[in-house]
Write a protein that holds these residues in place. Structure first.
Motif, PDB file in Angstrom:
ATOM      1  N   UNK A  87       0.817  -1.214   0.000  1.00  0.00           N
ATOM      2  CA  UNK A  87       0.000   0.000   0.000  1.00  0.00           C
ATOM      3  C   UNK A  87       0.853   1.267   0.000  1.00  0.00           C
ATOM      4  N   UNK A  88       2.132   1.143  -0.365  1.00  0.00           N
ATOM      5  CA  UNK A  88       2.996   2.320  -0.422  1.00  0.00           C
ATOM      6  C   UNK A  88       2.537   3.235  -1.561  1.00  0.00           C
ATOM      7  N   UNK A  89       2.284   4.510  -1.284  1.00  0.00           N
ATOM      8  CA  UNK A  89       1.701   5.392  -2.302  1.00  0.00           C
ATOM      9  C   UNK A  89       2.665   5.883  -3.373  1.00  0.00           C
ATOM     10  N   UNK A  90       3.972   5.916  -3.072  1.00  0.00           N
ATOM     11  CA  UNK A  90       4.944   6.449  -4.026  1.00  0.00           C
ATOM     12  C   UNK A  90       6.161   5.537  -4.111  1.00  0.00           C
ATOM     13  N   UNK A  91       6.957   5.730  -5.147  1.00  0.00           N
ATOM     14  CA  UNK A  91       8.183   4.941  -5.295  1.00  0.00           C
ATOM     15  C   UNK A  91       9.155   5.248  -4.158  1.00  0.00           C
ATOM     16  N   UNK A  92       9.220   6.494  -3.730  1.00  0.00           N
ATOM     17  CA  UNK A  92      10.100   6.879  -2.621  1.00  0.00           C
ATOM     18  C   UNK A  92       9.715   6.144  -1.354  1.00  0.00           C
ATOM     19  N   UNK A  93       8.423   6.085  -1.085  1.00  0.00           N
ATOM     20  CA  UNK A  93       7.959   5.381   0.112  1.00  0.00           C
ATOM     21  C   UNK A  93       8.178   3.881  -0.023  1.00  0.00           C
ATOM     22  N   UNK A 141      13.874  -6.042  -7.212  1.00  0.00           N
ATOM     23  CA  UNK A 141      12.899  -5.177  -6.557  1.00  0.00           C
ATOM     24  C   UNK A 141      13.388  -3.733  -6.535  1.00  0.00           C
ATOM     25  N   UNK A 142      14.680  -3.543  -6.259  1.00  0.00           N
ATOM     26  CA  UNK A 142      15.262  -2.202  -6.290  1.00  0.00           C
ATOM     27  C   UNK A 142      15.112  -1.603  -7.687  1.00  0.00           C
ATOM     28  N   UNK A 143      15.444  -2.369  -8.719  1.00  0.00           N
ATOM     29  CA  UNK A 143      15.332  -1.889 -10.096  1.00  0.00           C
ATOM     30  C   UNK A 143      13.890  -1.533 -10.437  1.00  0.00           C
ATOM     31  N   UNK A 144      12.950  -2.343  -9.968  1.00  0.00           N
ATOM     32  CA  UNK A 144      11.532  -2.087 -10.240  1.00  0.00           C
ATOM     33  C   UNK A 144      11.091  -0.772  -9.608  1.00  0.00           C
ATOM     34  N   UNK A 145      11.521  -0.531  -8.354  1.00  0.00           N
ATOM     35  CA  UNK A 145      11.151   0.708  -7.665  1.00  0.00           C
ATOM     36  C   UNK A 145      11.781   1.911  -8.359  1.00  0.00           C
TER      37      UNK A 145
END
Length: 205
Positions: A87-93, A141-145
């Motif tokens: 449920x994280x709203x942004x890529x930063x979060x 996962x890092x690359x996806x974010x």
């Protein structure tokens, strides 16, 4: 008269899958109590009530059993990461939550299942295939974010994706690698927040 094919008699005893599961469950309990290094396949055989030779029918070594247990534990950590990101709203979060969940999962395993954590540490020193898979999952996962952040305009787009991904993973590694985390536990919580902020500043457009 039409011939009928002979019907195979029903198999007796548990299936191979059930036996493997039984061995892994017993080994998890045994390793959790006595530790991985101090346990032999003979010890497991006595605990389960199987012969040593019978265990070798399903696993060719103690490490092969430990490999399954390690994979199971690392998979649990990744499940926690998935839940944290859901449920994280942004890529930063998402990046903040990912880093935090990875560290939380590792520290929880260390403090509550220390003997099993030792398996993960031994696996990381190998490294065993389960640890390589775990590292690959984190990198993907890092690359996806990063890609999500670039698409939304949160992150810069000039640096090659593989370079950015690798740099972020290297920053996170002392706190997510099972072998290294045990030496960084005192700083893990503080580092998670500060390094996440540092990474996000470096990604700003």
């Amino acid at each position: 008269m039409k011939k009928t094919s002979p019907v195979a008699p029903p198999s007796r005893g548990p299936s191979d899958h059930d036996v493997r599961t039984q061995i892994v469950e017993a080994a998890t309990e045994h390793f959790g109590h006595y530790g991985y290094e101090k346990t032999t396949v003979s010890d497991l055989a006595k605990t389960i009530g199987f012969s040593k030779a019978y265990i070798y029918k399903f696993f060719d070594s103690k490490q092969a059993i430990g490999e399954v247990i390690c994979a199971n534990r690392l998979s649990m950590i990744m499940q926690g990461v998935d839940e944290a990101l859901s449920e994280a709203p942004t890529a930063s979060e998402r990046l903040r939550r990912m880093f935090g969940a990875l560290v939380e999962g590792g520290t929880t395993l260390f403090f509550h299942e220390r003997k099993l954590y030792d398996i993960a540490a031994a696996a990381a020193s190998g490294p065993w295939p389960s640890v390589r898979t775990y590292e690959d999952q984190i990198r993907k996962l890092v690359a996806q974010v990063i890609l999500e952040g670039r698409e939304s305009g949160e992150f810069e787009r000039k640096t090659p994706l593989d370079e950015t991904t690798n740099a972020i993973y290297l920053v996170m590694r002392p706190y997510v690698d099972p072998l290294l985390l045990q030496y960084n536990l005192d700083l893990a919580t503080e580092a998670t927040g500060q390094l996440s902020s540092l990474i996000l500043r470096s990604l700003a457009p």
